[in-house]
Design a protein around this motif. Structure first.
Motif, PDB file in Angstrom:
ATOM      1  N   MET A  21       0.845  -1.169   0.000  1.00  0.00           N
ATOM      2  CA  MET A  21       0.000   0.000   0.000  1.00  0.00           C
ATOM      3  C   MET A  21       0.892   1.234   0.000  1.00  0.00           C
ATOM      4  O   MET A  21       1.795   1.352   0.789  1.00  0.00           O
ATOM      5  N   ASN A  22       0.614   2.152  -0.853  1.00  0.00           N
ATOM      6  CA  ASN A  22       1.405   3.367  -0.925  1.00  0.00           C
ATOM      7  C   ASN A  22       0.680   4.576  -0.354  1.00  0.00           C
ATOM      8  O   ASN A  22       1.302   5.576  -0.063  1.00  0.00           O
ATOM      9  N   ASP A  23      -0.624   4.508  -0.238  1.00  0.00           N
ATOM     10  CA  ASP A  23      -1.345   5.644   0.326  1.00  0.00           C
ATOM     11  C   ASP A  23      -1.283   5.572   1.848  1.00  0.00           C
ATOM     12  O   ASP A  23      -1.606   4.576   2.448  1.00  0.00           O
ATOM     13  N   THR A  24      -0.792   6.638   2.442  1.00  0.00           N
ATOM     14  CA  THR A  24      -0.609   6.676   3.881  1.00  0.00           C
ATOM     15  C   THR A  24      -1.670   7.574   4.498  1.00  0.00           C
ATOM     16  O   THR A  24      -1.684   8.774   4.234  1.00  0.00           O
ATOM     17  N   PRO A  25      -2.559   6.993   5.310  1.00  0.00           N
ATOM     18  CA  PRO A  25      -3.538   7.833   5.989  1.00  0.00           C
ATOM     19  C   PRO A  25      -2.813   8.869   6.847  1.00  0.00           C
ATOM     20  O   PRO A  25      -1.807   8.564   7.483  1.00  0.00           O
ATOM     21  N   SER A  26      -3.318  10.074   6.845  1.00  0.00           N
ATOM     22  CA  SER A  26      -2.650  11.119   7.615  1.00  0.00           C
ATOM     23  C   SER A  26      -3.435  11.436   8.874  1.00  0.00           C
ATOM     24  O   SER A  26      -4.639  11.231   8.948  1.00  0.00           O
ATOM     25  N   LEU A  27      -2.707  11.946   9.842  1.00  0.00           N
ATOM     26  CA  LEU A  27      -3.335  12.370  11.089  1.00  0.00           C
ATOM     27  C   LEU A  27      -4.237  13.563  10.824  1.00  0.00           C
ATOM     28  O   LEU A  27      -3.944  14.377   9.946  1.00  0.00           O
ATOM     29  N   PRO A  28      -5.281  13.699  11.615  1.00  0.00           N
ATOM     30  CA  PRO A  28      -6.076  14.921  11.496  1.00  0.00           C
ATOM     31  C   PRO A  28      -5.236  16.125  11.913  1.00  0.00           C
ATOM     32  O   PRO A  28      -4.249  15.988  12.642  1.00  0.00           O
ATOM     33  N   ALA A  45      -0.162   3.330  10.123  1.00  0.00           N
ATOM     34  CA  ALA A  45       0.480   3.625   8.837  1.00  0.00           C
ATOM     35  C   ALA A  45       1.876   4.203   9.055  1.00  0.00           C
ATOM     36  O   ALA A  45       2.813   3.892   8.317  1.00  0.00           O
ATOM     37  N   ALA A  46       2.034   5.040  10.079  1.00  0.00           N
ATOM     38  CA  ALA A  46       3.353   5.597  10.386  1.00  0.00           C
ATOM     39  C   ALA A  46       4.316   4.500  10.822  1.00  0.00           C
ATOM     40  O   ALA A  46       5.510   4.530  10.462  1.00  0.00           O
ATOM     41  N   VAL A  47       3.824   3.528  11.564  1.00  0.00           N
ATOM     42  CA  VAL A  47       4.650   2.372  11.937  1.00  0.00           C
ATOM     43  C   VAL A  47       5.116   1.663  10.673  1.00  0.00           C
ATOM     44  O   VAL A  47       6.304   1.375  10.500  1.00  0.00           O
ATOM     45  N   ARG A  48       4.174   1.391   9.782  1.00  0.00           N
ATOM     46  CA  ARG A  48       4.502   0.717   8.518  1.00  0.00           C
ATOM     47  C   ARG A  48       5.573   1.484   7.749  1.00  0.00           C
ATOM     48  O   ARG A  48       6.555   0.908   7.279  1.00  0.00           O
ATOM     49  N   GLU A  49       5.407   2.788   7.629  1.00  0.00           N
ATOM     50  CA  GLU A  49       6.354   3.593   6.854  1.00  0.00           C
ATOM     51  C   GLU A  49       7.711   3.703   7.541  1.00  0.00           C
ATOM     52  O   GLU A  49       8.743   3.735   6.873  1.00  0.00           O
ATOM     53  N   GLN A  50       7.735   3.751   8.854  1.00  0.00           N
ATOM     54  CA  GLN A  50       9.003   3.792   9.588  1.00  0.00           C
ATOM     55  C   GLN A  50       9.791   2.504   9.375  1.00  0.00           C
ATOM     56  O   GLN A  50      11.013   2.526   9.277  1.00  0.00           O
ATOM     57  N   LEU A  51       9.083   1.377   9.285  1.00  0.00           N
ATOM     58  CA  LEU A  51       9.745   0.080   9.146  1.00  0.00           C
ATOM     59  C   LEU A  51      10.000  -0.330   7.698  1.00  0.00           C
ATOM     60  O   LEU A  51      10.822  -1.196   7.436  1.00  0.00           O
ATOM     61  N   PRO A  69      11.751   0.851   5.168  1.00  0.00           N
ATOM     62  CA  PRO A  69      13.137   0.809   4.672  1.00  0.00           C
ATOM     63  C   PRO A  69      13.992  -0.304   5.271  1.00  0.00           C
ATOM     64  O   PRO A  69      15.080  -0.584   4.762  1.00  0.00           O
ATOM     65  N   CYS A  70      13.522  -0.955   6.317  1.00  0.00           N
ATOM     66  CA  CYS A  70      14.306  -2.015   6.964  1.00  0.00           C
ATOM     67  C   CYS A  70      14.348  -3.299   6.140  1.00  0.00           C
ATOM     68  O   CYS A  70      15.183  -4.165   6.396  1.00  0.00           O
ATOM     69  N   GLY A  71      13.436  -3.443   5.192  1.00  0.00           N
ATOM     70  CA  GLY A  71      13.400  -4.658   4.382  1.00  0.00           C
ATOM     71  C   GLY A  71      12.866  -5.866   5.131  1.00  0.00           C
ATOM     72  O   GLY A  71      13.241  -7.004   4.828  1.00  0.00           O
ATOM     73  N   LEU A  72      11.986  -5.638   6.095  1.00  0.00           N
ATOM     74  CA  LEU A  72      11.410  -6.733   6.872  1.00  0.00           C
ATOM     75  C   LEU A  72      10.622  -7.681   5.980  1.00  0.00           C
ATOM     76  O   LEU A  72      10.021  -7.261   4.990  1.00  0.00           O
ATOM     77  N   ARG A  73      10.586  -8.924   6.372  1.00  0.00           N
ATOM     78  CA  ARG A  73       9.756  -9.881   5.656  1.00  0.00           C
ATOM     79  C   ARG A  73       8.289  -9.724   6.046  1.00  0.00           C
ATOM     80  O   ARG A  73       7.394  -9.856   5.233  1.00  0.00           O
ATOM     81  N   ARG A  74       8.059  -9.438   7.342  1.00  0.00           N
ATOM     82  CA  ARG A  74       6.672  -9.267   7.785  1.00  0.00           C
ATOM     83  C   ARG A  74       6.618  -8.513   9.103  1.00  0.00           C
ATOM     84  O   ARG A  74       7.579  -8.492   9.859  1.00  0.00           O
ATOM     85  N   ILE A  75       5.463  -7.924   9.331  1.00  0.00           N
ATOM     86  CA  ILE A  75       5.100  -7.338  10.620  1.00  0.00           C
ATOM     87  C   ILE A  75       3.853  -8.093  11.062  1.00  0.00           C
ATOM     88  O   ILE A  75       2.876  -8.154  10.324  1.00  0.00           O
ATOM     89  N   LEU A  76       3.908  -8.669  12.239  1.00  0.00           N
ATOM     90  CA  LEU A  76       2.758  -9.394  12.766  1.00  0.00           C
ATOM     91  C   LEU A  76       2.095  -8.600  13.875  1.00  0.00           C
ATOM     92  O   LEU A  76       2.706  -7.720  14.485  1.00  0.00           O
ATOM     93  N   LEU A  77       0.850  -8.936  14.138  1.00  0.00           N
ATOM     94  CA  LEU A  77       0.115  -8.399  15.271  1.00  0.00           C
ATOM     95  C   LEU A  77      -1.007  -9.358  15.591  1.00  0.00           C
ATOM     96  O   LEU A  77      -1.310 -10.259  14.819  1.00  0.00           O
ATOM     97  N   ALA A  78      -1.606  -9.150  16.747  1.00  0.00           N
ATOM     98  CA  ALA A  78      -2.786  -9.929  17.137  1.00  0.00           C
ATOM     99  C   ALA A  78      -3.853  -8.949  17.600  1.00  0.00           C
ATOM    100  O   ALA A  78      -3.554  -7.987  18.308  1.00  0.00           O
TER     101      ALA A  78
END
Length: 145
Positions: free
Chosen positions: A1-8, A100-106, A108-117
């Protein structure tokens, strides 16, 4: 996803751990988050110290209104956890923009995945690209009592 939701307008995100309102984060999580109810303050402080932390703040007052932390090696894997948005700002896109900010911060790291529950916020995470596990049967967990 390239569209980053922005803060109000009127809110800002920071990863500066010195800016965190640790009392507020602990209160939110230990009293109002189903996954962390009763978590001791000392344990929360250790979790913060060992994580990449995100806070959302009111720009004028500096009051913290949301929190998330990421456990990561910044190379192959990350776990997004302790995502909490104060009830007073829920529904204003604060949580989605923070994730979305978390996603964008990470990114450039080249992670394979970000998990959550999550039990109840699938829609928030889907907006920024999270999906159900493709092969949940291969995942295992070691849980301590």
């Amino acid at each position: 996803m390239n569209d980053t939701p922005s803060l109000p307008d009127g809110y800002e995100i920071s990863t500066d751990p010195d800016r965190l309102d640790v009392d507020r984060v602990h209160r939110w999580l230990s009293t109002d988050a189903y996954w962390a109810t009763g978590r001791p303050r000392e344990k929360q402080e250790r979790a913060i110290a060992g994580s990449l932390n995100f806070g959302v703040y009111e720009a004028v007052s500096g009051e913290q209104v949301a929190y998330a932390r990421v456990i990561t090696d910044r190379a192959t894997f990350a776990w997004l956890c302790d995502v909490y948005v104060d009830p007073s700002v829920r529904g204003k896109n604060v949580g989605t923009a923070m994730v979305a900010a978390v996603r964008e911060q990470l990114r450039p790291c080249g992670l394979r995945r970000i998990l959550l529950a999550t039990l109840d916020a699938h829609g928030v995470y889907k907006k920024v690209g999270f999906r159900e596990l493709a092969q949940p049967e291969i995942w295992m967990a070691l849980e301590f009592e």
